[in-house]
Enzyme design. Structure first.
Site, PDB file in Angstrom:
ATOM      1  N   ASN A  79       4.248  28.270 -22.572  1.00 50.76           N
ATOM      2  CA  ASN A  79       3.429  29.136 -23.424  1.00 50.76           C
ATOM      3  C   ASN A  79       3.052  28.444 -24.723  1.00 50.76           C
ATOM      4  O   ASN A  79       1.966  28.664 -25.257  1.00 50.76           O
ATOM      5  CB  ASN A  79       4.135  30.468 -23.660  1.00 50.76           C
ATOM      6  CG  ASN A  79       5.246  30.386 -24.684  1.00 50.76           C
ATOM      7  OD1 ASN A  79       5.009  30.539 -25.873  1.00 50.76           O
ATOM      8  ND2 ASN A  79       6.477  30.136 -24.237  1.00 50.76           N
TER       9      ASN A  79
ATOM     10  N   SER B  35       7.699  23.727 -23.199  1.00 51.80           N
ATOM     11  CA  SER B  35       7.442  25.168 -23.225  1.00 51.80           C
ATOM     12  C   SER B  35       6.015  25.437 -22.780  1.00 51.80           C
ATOM     13  O   SER B  35       5.055  25.067 -23.461  1.00 51.80           O
ATOM     14  CB  SER B  35       7.671  25.712 -24.643  1.00 51.80           C
ATOM     15  OG  SER B  35       7.105  26.996 -24.779  1.00 51.80           O
TER      16      SER B  35
ATOM     17  N   THR C 169       4.208  33.699 -15.641  1.00 51.52           N
ATOM     18  CA  THR C 169       4.017  34.652 -16.744  1.00 51.52           C
ATOM     19  C   THR C 169       3.496  34.004 -18.024  1.00 51.52           C
ATOM     20  O   THR C 169       3.157  34.716 -18.962  1.00 51.52           O
ATOM     21  CB  THR C 169       5.337  35.365 -17.074  1.00 51.52           C
ATOM     22  OG1 THR C 169       6.305  34.395 -17.488  1.00 51.52           O
ATOM     23  CG2 THR C 169       5.848  36.146 -15.885  1.00 51.52           C
TER      24      THR C 169
ATOM     25  N   GLU D  85      10.314  28.443 -13.842  1.00 47.86           N
ATOM     26  CA  GLU D  85       9.908  29.788 -13.414  1.00 47.86           C
ATOM     27  C   GLU D  85       9.198  29.743 -12.064  1.00 47.86           C
ATOM     28  O   GLU D  85       9.435  30.589 -11.192  1.00 47.86           O
ATOM     29  CB  GLU D  85       8.983  30.427 -14.461  1.00 47.86           C
ATOM     30  CG  GLU D  85       8.543  31.831 -14.046  1.00 47.86           C
ATOM     31  CD  GLU D  85       7.522  32.439 -14.988  1.00 47.86           C
ATOM     32  OE1 GLU D  85       7.598  32.158 -16.209  1.00 47.86           O
ATOM     33  OE2 GLU D  85       6.654  33.192 -14.514  1.00 47.86           O
TER      34      GLU D  85
ATOM     35  N   CYS E 137      14.136  36.930 -17.333  1.00 47.75           N
ATOM     36  CA  CYS E 137      13.266  37.887 -18.020  1.00 47.75           C
ATOM     37  C   CYS E 137      12.825  38.955 -17.025  1.00 47.75           C
ATOM     38  O   CYS E 137      12.385  38.634 -15.917  1.00 47.75           O
ATOM     39  CB  CYS E 137      12.046  37.171 -18.588  1.00 47.75           C
ATOM     40  SG  CYS E 137      10.833  38.309 -19.315  1.00 47.75           S
TER      41      CYS E 137
ATOM     42  N   CYS F 199       2.552  37.672 -19.131  1.00 51.55           N
ATOM     43  CA  CYS F 199       3.306  38.655 -19.900  1.00 51.55           C
ATOM     44  C   CYS F 199       2.561  39.057 -21.173  1.00 51.55           C
ATOM     45  O   CYS F 199       1.723  38.316 -21.685  1.00 51.55           O
ATOM     46  CB  CYS F 199       4.715  38.147 -20.193  1.00 51.55           C
ATOM     47  SG  CYS F 199       4.887  37.199 -21.691  1.00 51.55           S
TER      48      CYS F 199
ATOM     49  N   HIS G 175      14.164  31.892 -17.138  1.00 54.99           N
ATOM     50  CA  HIS G 175      13.084  31.515 -16.212  1.00 54.99           C
ATOM     51  C   HIS G 175      13.326  32.000 -14.791  1.00 54.99           C
ATOM     52  O   HIS G 175      12.421  31.966 -13.965  1.00 54.99           O
ATOM     53  CB  HIS G 175      12.926  29.994 -16.202  1.00 54.99           C
ATOM     54  CG  HIS G 175      12.631  29.424 -17.555  1.00 54.99           C
ATOM     55  ND1 HIS G 175      13.570  28.786 -18.331  1.00 54.99           N
ATOM     56  CD2 HIS G 175      11.497  29.430 -18.293  1.00 54.99           C
ATOM     57  CE1 HIS G 175      13.027  28.411 -19.480  1.00 54.99           C
ATOM     58  NE2 HIS G 175      11.775  28.794 -19.485  1.00 54.99           N
TER      59      HIS G 175
END
Length: 320
Positions: free
Chosen positions: A229, A227, A169, A131, A101, A199, A79
């Site tokens: 995403n 999480s 992202t 992040e 990342c 992303c 992150h």
């Protein structure tokens, strides 16, 4: 006696992205090269099963650098971290391997460049997410965080001020486009990359869920509650009008969810191992004969290089 049939449709792509695979490999290689313990600041990725597996191999997960002993090999999570954390590690001369990342690092660079050009930077994301906190701490003069259209309306930046935006992202593509639209209505001259900061893996998994959600009665998303995403994948199912649940693993299936259900869509967040999906399919076998099919989808070929520190360590290890 008739046997119930459960049709299962797997999304494609699903599960690990290139950034997650890289982060896990970094910890595993560090453990092999340096031996345990290797200290990891924050969960390397947001998945308990991944973290527990690495912990069993000798990784020690900590929240702050002050918990890391002097001289201990330290890994920054996928992150990303703030400039202050990096500076603290340097001042303590900790041997650091950065598993951020590369797509997150790209957002850091973009935000920093916009700030250095004199623009107020607006970060579209969720406050408190690692992040977002890392990105906030990478941009000179800080950022303004917005996560809704209402947040845009509450910004106190003068309309004529030079402004730019970047994004977390792992956001919802649709929600982010809506927020960007609100930003452009408020600041017609704003600079920014549309949704390109989200992303490729996040976008691919969201598109795959839209396709499967149109064909199923129930959506199961394998992923962790923290999480980002994974949560966005479940939300897409809800928005498309089908019951949708985010589960850590097969043990969280509730029999009530399956009443009257004939077709189940299964996907997995970018931090969730494929073995959890396969375990889920096996577990569904307790409720009927399972017929599995997999949708065609985008083939992901992205690969990220490992940090140079691991290469140097590998060479040194071979020489000794």
């Amino acid at each position: 006696m008739s046997t119930r049939t459960l049709r299962v449709i797997l999304t494609n792509p699903r599960g690990f992205c290139a950034g997650v695979e890289r982060a896990i490999e970094i910890v595993e290689r560090a453990l092999q090269l340096y031996g345990p313990p290797v200290y990891v600041r924050h969960e390397i990725v947001h998945n308990r099963h991944v973290v527990d597996s690495l912990r069993a191999k000798g990784a020690v997960f900590v929240e702050e650098l002050e918990e890391v002993p002097d001289g201990a090999v330290t890994v920054f999570s996928a992150h990303g971290v703030s400039e202050a954390v990096e500076t603290e590690a340097r001042q303590r001369a900790l041997p650091v391997i950065d598993a951020t990342c590369p797509l997150v690092s790209k957002v850091h660079k973009e935000g920093r460049n916009q700030s250095q050009r004199g623009r107020e930077v607006i970060l579209i994301g969720h406050a408190g997410h690692p992040e977002v906190e890392g990105t906030r701490g990478r941009i000179p003069r800080g950022v303004h965080i917005v996560s809704t259209r209402e947040d845009v309306g509450a910004l106190t930046i003068p309309v004529e001020a030079p402004v730019a935006y970047v994004t977390q992202t792992t956001l919802s593509v649709d929600d982010t486009r809506d927020i960007i639209k609100a930003l452009k209505e408020r600041f017609p001259h704003i600079a920014g990359p549309d949704v390109r900061d989200i992303c490729y893996a996040t976008q691919n998994r969201q598109q795959a869920v839209r396709e499967v959600a149109a064909r199923v009665d129930l959506l199961l998303v394998v992923g962790a509650k923290n999480s980002s995403n994974s949560n966005r994948l479940r939300e897409i199912g809800v928005q498309m009008g089908i019951p949708s649940y985010l589960i850590d693993d097969a043990s969280m299936i509730e029999p009530d969810w399956l009443e009257g259900i004939e077709t189940i869509g299964i996907t997995a967040g970018a931090s969730a191992p494929e073995r959890l999906v396969q375990d889920l399919i096996v577990a569904l076998g307790a409720y009927g004969d399972v017929q599995v099919e997999e949708l065609d989808g985008v083939i992901e070929s992205m690969q990220f290089k490992l940090p140079r520190e691991l290469d140097r360590a590998a060479v040194s290890a071979v020489r000794t």
